[in-house]
Design a protein around this motif. Structure first.
Motif, PDB file in Angstrom:
ATOM      1  N   HIS A  90       3.465   0.995   3.852  1.00 13.62           N
ATOM      2  CA  HIS A  90       4.425   1.738   3.031  1.00 13.62           C
ATOM      3  C   HIS A  90       3.705   2.527   1.946  1.00 13.62           C
ATOM      4  O   HIS A  90       2.615   2.152   1.498  1.00 13.62           O
ATOM      5  CB  HIS A  90       5.510   0.825   2.455  1.00 13.62           C
ATOM      6  N   ASP A 122      -1.007  -3.633  -2.696  1.00 11.69           N
ATOM      7  CA  ASP A 122       0.319  -3.550  -2.050  1.00 11.69           C
ATOM      8  C   ASP A 122       0.842  -2.139  -2.105  1.00 11.69           C
ATOM      9  O   ASP A 122       1.617  -1.824  -2.968  1.00 11.69           O
ATOM     10  CB  ASP A 122       1.269  -4.537  -2.733  1.00 11.69           C
ATOM     11  N   MET A 123       0.488  -1.303  -1.101  1.00 10.82           N
ATOM     12  CA  MET A 123      -0.485  -1.506  -0.095  1.00 10.82           C
ATOM     13  C   MET A 123      -1.209  -0.213   0.231  1.00 10.82           C
ATOM     14  O   MET A 123      -1.446   0.149   1.362  1.00 10.82           O
ATOM     15  CB  MET A 123       0.145  -2.128   1.173  1.00 10.82           C
ATOM     16  N   GLU A 156       9.928   0.847   1.320  1.00  9.47           N
ATOM     17  CA  GLU A 156       9.781  -0.563   1.702  1.00  9.47           C
ATOM     18  C   GLU A 156      10.142  -1.487   0.553  1.00  9.47           C
ATOM     19  O   GLU A 156      10.651  -2.573   0.752  1.00  9.47           O
ATOM     20  CB  GLU A 156       8.339  -0.843   2.159  1.00  9.47           C
ATOM     21  N   GLU A 157       9.853  -1.020  -0.685  1.00  7.26           N
ATOM     22  CA  GLU A 157      10.047  -1.886  -1.852  1.00  7.26           C
ATOM     23  C   GLU A 157      11.506  -1.957  -2.300  1.00  7.26           C
ATOM     24  O   GLU A 157      11.819  -2.606  -3.293  1.00  7.26           O
ATOM     25  CB  GLU A 157       9.155  -1.433  -3.016  1.00  7.26           C
ATOM     26  N   GLU A 184       1.026  -5.366   6.221  1.00  3.81           N
ATOM     27  CA  GLU A 184       0.518  -5.970   4.996  1.00  3.81           C
ATOM     28  C   GLU A 184       0.494  -7.508   4.988  1.00  3.81           C
ATOM     29  O   GLU A 184       1.074  -8.156   5.852  1.00  3.81           O
ATOM     30  CB  GLU A 184       1.370  -5.488   3.818  1.00  3.81           C
TER      31      GLU A 184
HETATM   32 ZN   LIG Z   1       4.122  -4.323   0.326  1.00  2.00          ZN
END
Ligand SMILES: [Zn+2]
Length: 447
Positions: A90, A122-123, A156-157, A184
């Motif tokens: 991501h 991350d990431m 993604e977050e 990840e």
């Molecule tokens: Zn992540």
């Protein structure tokens, strides 16, 4: 530390240097995801797309919402009969408060052999390593046997609706033939004490069940008898849920993790023995217990409460939220237990729900992931583990793609990798990135 010549794989110096430069430059592109649609990944997406295009790899940019850009590219393999492999990362990051940090979180500063900033573990590190590997292949003229699909995702977050969720729903054709994916949260050094170097490879994720509880009662004066007080009913249910001791439910991944970690500590764990005391066993595993203790059972933590508006008025209803997590296969028990714990006067529903995932640890893919790490760190002991939370792999699993958490990093003793996830002073050593590039290159060549 200089690179030991015997550990130099086929990747060239440029690939190692690019992994560091790309990590730093991606960190400088602020892709903070504040949730609720407040994020803009496009500049980072254009950055990676340009670097893929420079290497002759044709990127496709896709958006559900303007500015929320995803990038997908396919490197055609030499064996058209082979299944394709997905490598995804991501582009967004969680917020960072500059006042709390030693360096500015979006500086991408490289000093004393460490790359600093939000996304260093991350990431954006993985995003950069993948980019550097496939560019080195282009320079060399190497083609893998399998098609490799690279996906850089937005969102993604937060909810993944502008990212992997959108790609899976609207563009499944881009992932045609993909049977497995890597991403990840795995293959980092976990120092387990007494010189033991574990490399946990993620082979599963617990499911997510965020619950909304509602109690309906009879509103009335605070001085009167009221057997239908919504606050009392809700509070009692919340207390029962919070105090509930979920029974141990070992999934194949967690079972393998405990068995292998115990063996490395010289302990024989017979998990088929019905009288085995798993809690006691975990107590003997030292720091490594933290790799499994959150995934041996379901969990349910009350996190939010809302009721009432005045001290002498009994409200008609009350609500609460609970963060629930289910081990793979644990849904039915979760459901039945919540019905029982909430009782007849409190109802509950899933406010948000994601399936648990499980990936086999006796597969050829897992064996190759393991071999790639152990090739470049002869002291490594890879162990499978189940993630307590979730990633984009949940979305890609809807296309039948089995996901492994594999972002190889060799980390020094005392480097608390897991605390840096979403943490202050997120950073990654340059040496760790070099190791990751070599391992990824080797794995992806042999995948
Ligand atoms: Zn992540």
């Amino acid at each position: 530390m200089a690179d030991a010549p015997d550990l130099l794989g086929p990747v060239d110096r440029q690939a190692l240097d690019e992994a560091v430069t790309f990590t730093s430059e991606l960190i400088r592109i602020d892709t903070t995801n504040r949730g609720g649609g407040d994020c803009r990944e496009r500049p980072a997406a254009e950055y990676v797309a340009q670097r893929l295009a420079d290497a002759g790899i044709e990127p496709t940019l896709l958006e559900r919402t303007p500015g929320r850009t995803n990038v997908v590219a396919r490197i055609p393999g030499t064996d058209p009969s082979a299944d394709a492999l997905l490598v995804h990362g991501h582009l967004d990051v969680v917020p960072a408060e500059p006042a709390d940090w030693s360096v500015h979180p979006f500086s991408g500063e490289v000093s004393d052999g460490v790359v600093w900033g939000r996304g260093a573990v991350d990431m954006k590190n993985m995003d950069a390593m993948v980019l550097s590997v496939v560019r080195s292949w282009a320079r060399e003229g190497f083609r893998p046997a399998r098609d490799i699909v690279i996906a850089y995702t937005a969102d993604e977050e937060d909810s993944a609706v502008d990212g992997s969720g959108f790609l899976v729903d609207q563009h499944p054709e881009l992932f045609e033939g993909c049977t497995e994916g890597i991403s990840e949260s795995g293959a980092f050094t976990f120092h387990a004490g007494d010189g033991l170097s574990l490399y946990p490879i993620a082979a599963g994720e617990r499911g997510t069940g965020w619950l909304k509880l509602t109690a309906e009662g009879r509103a009335g004066h605070g001085s009167k008898v009221n057997r239908e007080n919504a606050v009392s009913a809700l509070a009692a249910a919340v207390a029962r849920i919070g105090a509930h001791e979920w029974p141990i439910r070992l999934t194949p991944t967690v079972r393998a993790a405990i068995t292998e970690i115990a063996a490395l500590h010289g302990i024989t764990a017979d998990l088929d023995d019905p009288h085995v005391d798993v809690a006691q066993l975990l107590g003997k595993l030292g720091p490594a217990a933290s790799l499994v203790e959150n995934t041996v059972r379901n969990s349910s933590n009350p996190t939010m409460l809302d009721a009432g508006y005045k001290v002498n008025v009994i409200p008609g209803h009350a609500t609460a939220f609970v963060d629930g997590r289910m081990v793979p296969g644990g849904d039915e028990e979760f459901h039945a237990t919540l019905d029982r714990l909430t009782g007849p006067s409190v109802s509950w529903e899933f406010h948000h729900r994601e399936q648990a995932l499980t990936a086999p640890v006796d597969s050829p893919t897992y064996a190759k992931l393991r071999a790639a790490v152990e090739r470049f760190d002869p002291d490594a002991h890879t162990v499978p583990y189940c993630m307590s939370g979730g990633t984009d792999a949940k979305q890609f699993s809807r296309l039948g793609i089995t996901g492994y958490g594999f972002t190889p990093l060799k980390l020094p003793v005392g480097f608390d990798y897991q605390r840096l996830f979403h943490g202050v002073d997120e950073r990654v050593p340059v040496d760790a990135l070099h190791f990751g590039v070599r391992v990824l290159d080797h794995y992806l060549r042999t995948a």
